[in-house]
Design an enzyme around this catalytic site. Structure first.
Site, short mmCIF file in Angstrom:
data_model
loop_
_atom_site.label_atom_id
_atom_site.label_comp_id
_atom_site.label_asym_id
_atom_site.label_seq_id
_atom_site.Cartn_x
_atom_site.Cartn_y
_atom_site.Cartn_z
N GLY A 188 0.86 -1.29 -0.02
CA GLY A 188 -0.02 -0.01 -0.12
C GLY A 188 0.97 1.31 -0.04
N THR A 189 1.84 1.50 0.85
CA THR A 189 2.61 2.50 0.87
C THR A 189 3.45 2.78 -0.54
OG1 THR A 189 3.20 2.10 3.25
CG2 THR A 189 4.64 3.55 2.25
N SER B 94 -3.46 -3.45 -1.07
CA SER B 94 -2.40 -4.16 -0.28
C SER B 94 -2.66 -5.55 0.18
CB SER B 94 -1.98 -3.37 1.16
OG SER B 94 -0.99 -4.15 1.82
N HIS C 251 -1.57 -7.56 2.35
CA HIS C 251 -1.73 -8.19 3.67
C HIS C 251 -2.77 -7.89 4.47
CE1 HIS C 251 0.00 -4.81 6.25
NE2 HIS C 251 0.44 -4.47 5.21
N CYS D 52 1.04 2.49 12.05
CA CYS D 52 2.51 3.22 11.95
C CYS D 52 2.62 4.13 13.02
CB CYS D 52 2.25 3.73 10.43
SG CYS D 52 2.01 2.81 9.28
N1 PLP Z 1 -3.18 3.01 3.36
C1 PLP Z 1 -3.99 2.48 4.34
C2 PLP Z 1 -5.36 3.21 4.46
C3 PLP Z 1 -3.63 1.65 5.37
O1 PLP Z 1 -4.54 1.09 6.27
C4 PLP Z 1 -2.40 0.95 5.03
C5 PLP Z 1 -1.78 0.07 6.22
O2 PLP Z 1 -2.26 0.24 7.37
C6 PLP Z 1 -1.58 1.47 4.16
C7 PLP Z 1 -1.99 2.42 3.26
C8 PLP Z 1 -0.10 0.82 3.98
O3 PLP Z 1 -0.07 -0.33 3.42
P1 PLP Z 1 1.19 -1.27 3.46
O4 PLP Z 1 1.04 -1.79 4.90
O5 PLP Z 1 0.98 -2.09 2.54
O6 PLP Z 1 2.36 -0.56 3.12
#
Ligand code: PLP
Length: 401
Positions: A69-70, A215, A217, A340
């Protein structure tokens, strides 16, 4: 353990693991290699791409595999800004000559409650001179759509970016309406759908969305795998240039096993979303009723439309971190906000944006459910909660910075 932290991550589904094992154990070849094993790895990637596209109702060529996701959020934001700069539609804010040419600075219109994946990418672009407008929410977490539209009207708007479901409160933003607002102004829309996919039906053949983040996971898939949907015709510059992988939009040898896991997990999650949502909502509402019955409790975003699995309960006069630790000792895993930011003593920016005081926001605990939760688990937590909250309220509160 009673696991109520699915918005942080979910366990790998056994069938997802089974799909990944051949690539982890047997076929280690590079999908770009032209020999037989390489072609077999390439075929596995192609099949995963088709699975993802079918699940989201888009074309396989519109899928860019990423590390999660990031990365997808970062690619969407920076990739769109760099592409707009390259066309000359907006100034390159790093280049004085380009700025002097009278073109507008590039502008991103986003919201005040995005996940740090979008928030951090925006801050980095802002440091380079990109104009970022963060549209606020009301006390229930609902987006000010008029302000979003007005911000898109300013010269230089190159992208709108809004999450579908908030990771802390579950509040849903009106993706379709935001897409329509953007389309009317010729501005593409990016949607962070990390907490939405698998909890609602998503049809990219109908939604006016140009970029969408997923994402693995969060869907019982592996960590380190995700995708960005990039609608055909959408200009996007690679953020990680290098090889020709992903049609030049993301260089680097593909995480073949992770991508196969993503394909399997996404297919399962999307196929099951419609049936799962009402079941999860019943459990979430049961827990919510128990939490709300504790005096001095409010449910963040209760007045707004929310995704099925998320409950953010704010216990007045209670320290969320202490409550989390107490529940942990009793075998219940929850979170105080986005993973995070957990461990940080500063209150959730999402709750502050909703108008909660810092003191109140520190009393927030997020319960996020998944398909493995049972009614017995929820009833056990509902039974424990009043006693634990009372105990934590009575405890001296830890010093805050
Ligand atoms: N965007 C949202 C809304 C999320 O909840 C998260 C993870 O908690 C992310 C992005 C980031 O995803 P990833 O952990 O796959 O980098």
């Amino acid at each position: 353990m009673i696991y109520l932290d699915a918005n942080a991550t979910t366990p790998l589904h056994p069938e997802v693991l089974a799909a990944m094992l051949p690539l982890l154990r047997d076929n280690f070849a590079n999908p770009s290699s032209v020999h037989g094993p390489g072609q077999a790895a390439r075929a596995a990637l192609d099949a995963a791409r088709e699975q993802c596209a079918a699940a989201l109702r888009c074309a396989p060529r519109e899928i860019v595999f990423t590390s999660g996701g990031t990365e997808s959020d970062g690619l969407a934001l920076r990739g769109a800004v760099e592409a707009a700069i390259a066309t000359g539609a907006v100034a390159d804010p790093r280049d004085p000559a380009s700025r002097a040419a009278g073109r507008p600075r590039p502008r991103i219109v986003t919201t005040a409650v995005e996940h740090p994946a979008v928030g951090g990418a925006c801050e980095a672009l802002e440091r380079e001179g990109v104009d970022v407008v963060r549209v606020g929410v009301d006390g229930e977490g609902r987006l000010d759509e008029d302000a979003f539209a007005a911000a898109l009207d300013a010269p230089g708007a190159v992208l709108g970016s809004a999450m579908a479901a908030n990771n802390e409160t579950g509040v849903l933003f009106p993706v379709e309406r935001l897409g329509t607002l953007c389309r009317a102004r010729g501005v593409p829309l990016h949607v962070d759908a990390v907490q939405w996919v698998g909890k609602a039906e998503i049809r990219l053949d109908e939604l006016p969305v140009d970029l969408l983040t997923v994402s693995a996971h969060k869907l019982q898939g592996p960590k380190g795998a995700g995708l960005l949907f990039v609608r055909r015709g959408m200009e996007l510059r690679a953020v990680q240039p290098g090889g020709h992988q992903e049609r030049g939009r993301r260089g680097g040898t593909e995480n073949a096993a992770g991508i196969v896991g993503l394909g399997e997990a996404l297919q399962r999650a999307c196929a099951g979303a419609k049936a799962l949502a009402p079941e999860i909502v019943r459990l979430r509402d049961r827990l919510e009723a128990a939490a709300a019955a504790i005096p001095g409790t409010r449910i963040a975003g209760a007045g707004a439309a929310r995704v099925c699995n998320t409950l953010c309960a704010v216990f007045e006069g209670c320290d969320g971190e202490t409550l989390l630790a107490s529940l942990d000792l009793l075998g219940v895993a929850v979170s105080t906000g986005s993973a995070c930011s957990s461990g940080s003593l500063s209150p959730s920016p999402v709750l502050l944006a909703m108008g909660l005081s810092p003191a109140l926001a520190r009393g927030a605990v997020r319960f996020s459910l998944w398909s493995g939760n049972t009614r017995a688990e929820i009833d056990r937590v509902a039974e424990l909660l009043p006693e634990v909250v009372a105990r934590v309220r009575g405890a001296p509160s830890p010093a805050k910075g």
